[in-house]
Design an enzyme around this catalytic site. Structure first.
Site, PDB file in Angstrom:
ATOM      1  N   GLU A 203      23.885   9.455  22.568  1.00  0.00           N
ATOM      2  CA  GLU A 203      25.103   9.134  21.555  1.00  0.00           C
ATOM      3  C   GLU A 203      25.282  10.139  20.810  1.00  0.00           C
ATOM      4  O   GLU A 203      25.560  10.095  19.621  1.00  0.00           O
ATOM      5  CB  GLU A 203      24.805   7.730  20.708  1.00  0.00           C
ATOM      6  CG  GLU A 203      25.014   6.385  21.676  1.00  0.00           C
ATOM      7  CD  GLU A 203      26.299   5.967  21.306  1.00  0.00           C
ATOM      8  OE1 GLU A 203      27.363   6.458  20.663  1.00  0.00           O
ATOM      9  OE2 GLU A 203      26.702   5.175  22.180  1.00  0.00           O
ATOM     10  N   GLU A 283      24.840   2.048  28.397  1.00  0.00           N
ATOM     11  CA  GLU A 283      24.507   1.051  27.551  1.00  0.00           C
ATOM     12  C   GLU A 283      25.897   0.003  27.587  1.00  0.00           C
ATOM     13  O   GLU A 283      26.761   0.494  27.120  1.00  0.00           O
ATOM     14  CB  GLU A 283      24.413   1.397  25.881  1.00  0.00           C
ATOM     15  CG  GLU A 283      23.087   2.196  25.967  1.00  0.00           C
ATOM     16  CD  GLU A 283      22.743   2.696  24.490  1.00  0.00           C
ATOM     17  OE1 GLU A 283      23.337   1.843  23.537  1.00  0.00           O
ATOM     18  OE2 GLU A 283      22.325   3.733  24.193  1.00  0.00           O
TER      19      GLU A 283
HETATM   20  C1  IPT Z   1      23.986   2.513  20.726  1.00  0.00           C
HETATM   21  C2  IPT Z   1      22.611   3.476  20.437  1.00  0.00           C
HETATM   22  O1  IPT Z   1      22.827   4.320  21.628  1.00  0.00           O
HETATM   23  C3  IPT Z   1      21.495   2.417  20.705  1.00  0.00           C
HETATM   24  O2  IPT Z   1      20.408   3.084  20.428  1.00  0.00           O
HETATM   25  C4  IPT Z   1      21.728   1.336  19.838  1.00  0.00           C
HETATM   26  O3  IPT Z   1      21.458   1.759  18.421  1.00  0.00           O
HETATM   27  C5  IPT Z   1      22.880   0.476  20.221  1.00  0.00           C
HETATM   28  O4  IPT Z   1      23.964   1.313  19.874  1.00  0.00           O
HETATM   29  C6  IPT Z   1      23.055  -0.835  19.346  1.00  0.00           C
HETATM   30  O5  IPT Z   1      21.953  -1.522  19.489  1.00  0.00           O
HETATM   31  S1  IPT Z   1      25.325   3.278  19.796  1.00  0.00           S
HETATM   32  C7  IPT Z   1      26.653   2.510  19.912  1.00  0.00           C
HETATM   33  C8  IPT Z   1      26.689   1.241  19.382  1.00  0.00           C
HETATM   34  C9  IPT Z   1      27.992   3.409  19.294  1.00  0.00           C
END
Ligand code: IPT
Length: 970
Positions: A203, A283
């Site tokens: 990110e 994700e």
């Molecule tokens: C995303 C992160 O890449 C991951 O590590 C984790 O923090 C997740 O969020 C939330 O659980 S970042 C995204 C929400 C912009």
């Protein structure tokens, strides 16, 4: 069905590799050394690449259906196997894993990859299970963890993290030089593992020259370290130049779980596809994190429930996504000081498919249906958006795609308004059919938040599926026949049309089906209601027959599919099917039950018998099935008698702090003195003028943290404010003499660095203190975890303990000599003192063999009491309970920490802020479930108390003279 995973036959070879690694380990080689000396396993190598729409393995496209898993939140290799098997059986063909630098490195140059940190073993288990791995080694990972994965020692660096600052890059390279060789030797491209992708950074959205130079540096480093699989990202598409597949992260429901029934719009992410690359959702929301004081994970699971997952994930397929990773599939526990406090408390349950205690949820079953489907429908890997007439009912929305090579149609239907919970019916065009369903008096029903992914013009093994209003769960050729399992909501009508050259013979084995044969088109139309299981055998003259299983949701959920090199296996009945393998005509199945069940097996190979967890399962291949027993009952001991001891000697003026670390670095921040986790004690000495009226303290404890202050042994109070004035009660000062200000900073862990602005460097502990009423300077000493960066307990590692007196003396450990402590029972209503007191108890467990009973500790107390409690089980800090903040009151204890066949020690460090508070409330042992299982969860060997380590040597300096700390920065 395309079976993209390495054949299960590779298991045997995988075991050889694992043993080789073990043998090397026994010569005391470091991970990096064994990487070099490890012989190349004679296994076929593979290529991993991608085309315009999908990831390819050996040139063949496949859909990636992945779930996020963090081994460091589950400190037990046996439990890694459990979760990875559950994921594989639940339809995930891949798992995405963050490798947490912080978890492996207590000190510059010191790395640990043994025991619960043995990622070689983790990746061997992934291979054994047959699940692909998307490796995400950071260096920055975010993940709601301490420092976003940066080790404590990195926090004192001058250079900006996540930039090309030389000190940062040198440290990042140090980590990558350790982790990359391990990852490299588990790549599918080497034939030695199942890693198919490697994510660079996390990110990261610094779209600057330096940002690009930084990413390019990490790319070059990965390649130099032997990473040959595609390099991926989740950086909003900023690094398409540097990376092979730039992914995208999306959490449409957000992270506020307090309105769990409200849905946000489901995004059309088709625009995130990069030219020449598949649409990769690196994700996508599989749950949500919950902060201190939040509504709790049951609410998060409701916010992201099975209906949401089905609607959102099918919507992503309708957007052309062929690679989806769901964050989290299994969240686990941020034990010790793993939890980054601005986002989470100890539980990282995440409302995920698999609960923190490793149990399966309704979401898991929904995911399983979808995962099986994407793995069996190969045309999904290459589709184009198609425009089709809207459904007849305008409350409904359809999104369509078509495979340009074979014409397979994909239609996703749901309510236009995602919050619409009405039951709506419609007819719609599917394939060549202008109005489906065709059967008079029936309609397609979309009830509430249902979403349906319908297939048309699909060459399904040897059959030609024209369309179905049921959803496909899985299909394949099982020996001499095809088998297809379709499902719909209970009570809804279903219509399936198959085309044949000649009229097939149709035999209804169970349930009720109306068949309509159209000789002109060759269409066989089946109409039925989804109700339990309807079974139809269709035998076309001269071609492969089809067994059609038409199930309602709940029935479909009882099916498990796990393929073997000898062909596919479908089994229904048990709570979980873990493994399937053939040997000597015997189909060997293993799995779990949570109640008595009847096992039915559909297979195509000439198995003559079936075994379940090694025992004969007669009748499993027949229509009768075979009965499987459920788990035996379990009774748990009550935690009746406890040992109690109040400590906090540091608050007393006469305490000897001569051996403490002098705060001589122009800062009080604990990280600068090598103390990176948990509580920090400060003692400040000053000569009072007598005019002092208050102490002005500055501190950052982290959200959920708290600091407590004493002057000359008198409690001044506590605060979580950045700046707080502690009034000095009259009679407390000793004018003209040495006065001692003692501060316990009960910190939570470090911030993350999501925005790449060094926010992880926010200090922990006191940052300054001055006297109101005089200009006298305070000289400080401080104390954190025993050993600091030189771990005294490398097994439990750098994030397990802080600097409480009891922690430094091993009161959290099994075997601590607490015989002289006072005996109490809980709840303990004795009037306590502010500060730290310890409660210890032991209990023996001998749970039935072959059962998995997830256990935890539950707190019950009056919320008006202000205290926090560190929950230690066998020396492992299982979590932080904050009585007046919450929401967490129950703490699952992971299998590696708890002994289910043996002696257990619970130690609770209560830090009370109330001047005259009661003692600790009720604490009980809780079973969250009960399952039969073939798995064994071995104890993690971990040290107990020893006098040599924990009986502090007597300090020789006299604390009243000459032991004053240097003056800190103002
Ligand atoms: C995303 C992160 O890449 C991951 O590590 C984790 O923090 C997740 O969020 C939330 O659980 S970042 C995204 C929400 C912009």
């Amino acid at each position: 069905m395309s079976m993209p995973l390495p054949p299960m036959g590779s298991i045997a070879r995988g075991v050889t590799v694992a043993l080789t690694a073990l043998a090397l380990g026994s010569f005391g080689l470091t991970a990096a050394e064994s990487a070099q000396t490890r012989p190349h396993a004679a296994e076929p190598t593979h290529t991993v690449g991608h085309d315009n729409t999908a990831l390819t393995i050996d040139g063949k496209p496949l859909s990636i259906w992945s779930g996020e898993f963090h081994y460091w939140r589950l400190p037990s290799p046996d439990a890694w196997r459990d979760v990875l098997q559950k994921m594989k059986a639940g339809g995930f063909n891949a798992t995405s894993i963050y490798f947490d630098w912080d978890f492996h490195s207590p000190k510059p140059g010191v790395y640990d990859f043994k025991g619960i940190r043995d990622v070689d073993k983790l990746l061997d288990i992934a291979k054994e299970v047959g699940i692909y791995v998307i490796a995400r080694p950071g260096p920055y990972i975010n993940a709601e963890t301490d420092g976003g994965g940066f080790p404590g020692w990195l926090l004192t660096q001058k250079g900006k993290a996540r930039s090309t600052a030389p000190d940062y890059l040198a440290a990042a390279d140090e980590w990558l030089s350790r982790i990359d060789p391990i990852l490299a030797r588990h790549q599918l491209t080497n034939g030695t593992g199942t890693i198919i992708a490697y994510q660079v950074e996390n990110e990261y959205y610094q779209n600057t020259d330096d940002g690009h130079a930084y990413i390019q540096h990490l790319v070059d480093k990965a390649r130099a370290d032997g990473i040959t699989v595609p390099l991926t990202g989740n950086h909003y598409g900023l690094f398409t130049k540097e990376l092979d597949i730039e992914g995208y992260d999306a959490y449409p429901q957000g992270f506020n779980c307090s309105s769990p029934d409200k849905w946000q719009d489901l995004p059309d992410l088709s625009g995130e596809k990069k030219p020449g690359e598949p649409l990769f959702l690196a994700e996508f929301q599989g749950g949500a994190f919950d902060p201190w004081g939040g509504p709790g994970y049951d609410k998060c699971r409701q916010l992201t429930n099975g209906d949401f997952e089905k609607a959102a994930y099918e919507n992503n397929i309708a957007s052309g996504a062929t690679m989806q990773n769901f964050y989290m599939a299994y969240g686990g526990t941020s034990w010790g000081w793993l939890a980054s406090p601005e986002s989470v408390y100890s539980s990282y349950d995440y409302g995920a498919s698999i609960r923190e205690d490793r149990q399966l949820t309704e979401k898991y079953l929904v995911n399983k249906r979808l995962g099986y489907m994407v793995q069996s429908v190969a045309p999904l890997t290459k589709t184009e958006k198609a425009t089709v007439a809207a459904p007849e009912n305008s409350a409904l929305l359809r999104r369509d795609r078509r495979n340009p090579d074979n014409g397979t149609g994909i239609t996703v239907v749901r309510h236009k308004d995602v919050d619409d919970k009405a039951e709506d019916t419609t007819h719609l065009a599917l394939g060549d059919y202008p109005s489906v369903p065709q059967e008079p008096g029936t309609a397609l029903t979309i009830d509430g938040r249902d979403s349906k992914l319908l297939l048309s013009d699909y060459a399904m093994d040897h059959q030609q599926l024209r369309y179905s209003t049921s959803e496909l769960m899985t299909h394949g050729t099982f020996g001499p026949r095809d088998v297809a399992l379709l499902y719909g909501r209970h009570g809804q009508d279903g219509e399936t049309v198959l085309r044949y050259a000649d009229r097939p013979e149709v035999q209804v084995i169970s349930g009720r089906v109306k068949q309509t044969w159209d000789p002109a088109s060759g269409d066989l139309r089946l109409n039925y209601r989804h109700d339990g299981l309807t079974q139809v055998r269709i035998t076309p003259p001269g071609s492969t027959p089809l067994l059609l299983l038409l199930a309602d949701d709940a029935t479909a959920d009882t099916y498990w599919r796990l393929d073997t090199p000898q062909g596919p296996v479908l089994a229904s009945g048990p709570e979980l099917l873990r493994t399937s393998a053939y040997g000597d005509g015997v189909l060997k199945l293993t799995g779990d039950t949570d109640k008595a069940a009847n096992l039915h097996v559909v297979t195509g190979t000439p198995a003559t018998s079936v075994t379940w967890n090694g025992r004969p399962a007669n009748g499993a291949l027949d229509s009768t099935g075979t009965p499987l027993a459920g788990p035996g009952p379990v009774t748990l001991p009550t935690l009746g008698s406890w040992k109690y001891h109040a400590e906090t000697p540091e608050a007393q003026p006469g305490f000897d702090d001569a051996a403490w670390r002098a705060a001589d670095k122009q800062t009080l921040s604990a990280d600068n003195y090598g103390f990176h986790a948990g509580s920090i004690w400060y003692r400040g000495h000053f000569t009072a003028t007598g005019a002092e009226t208050a102490v002005k303290a500055d501190a950052t404890t982290g959200r959920g943290g708290r600091y407590l202050a004493w002057l000359n042994g008198t409690y001044l109070g506590s605060s979580d404010d950045a700046t707080h004035h502690f009034g000095i009660p009259s009679g407390t000062l000793k004018p003209g003499k040495d006065n001692v200000l003692a501060v316990l900073s009960a910190n939570t862990a470090h911030q993350q660095d999501w925005s790449a602005d060094d926010s992880h460097k926010e200090p922990r502990g006191l940052t300054g203190a001055s006297l109101v009423g005089s200009a006298e300077q305070i000289g400080w000493r401080l104390q954190g975890a025993l050993g600091g960066e030189d771990l005294v307990d490398p097994v439990r590692g750098p994030l397990n303990t802080g600097g409480l007196y009891g922690e430094r003396h091993g009161m959290h450990l099994p075997g601590y000599p607490d015989g002289a402590w006072q005996s109490v029972s809980l709840p303990n209503s004795r009037k306590g003192a502010p500060g730290v007191s310890w409660y210890r108890t032991t209990f023996d467990l001998d749970l039935p063999k072959g059962q998995d009973v997830p256990l935890g500790l539950t707190f019950k107390d009056d919320k008006a009491k202000h205290y926090r409690a560190l929950v230690y089980v066998n020396g492992w800090m299982a979590g932080l309970y904050v009585n007046d903040l919450g929401p967490q009151t129950t703490f699952p204890v992971q299998p590696g920490m708890l002994r289910t066949h043996g002696h257990n020690t619970v130690a609770i460090a209560m830090i009370s802020e109330d001047a005259n508070g009661d003692g600790l409330g009720d604490v009980s042992l809780e079973a969250y479930g009960n399952h039969t299982t073939p798995l064994h969860y071995r104890d993690i060997a971990s040290p107990g108390w020893s006098a040599a380590v924990y009986r502090a040597p007597r300090a020789t300096a006299d604390m009243r003279t000459g032991s004053r700390g240097a003056r800190p920065a103002r």
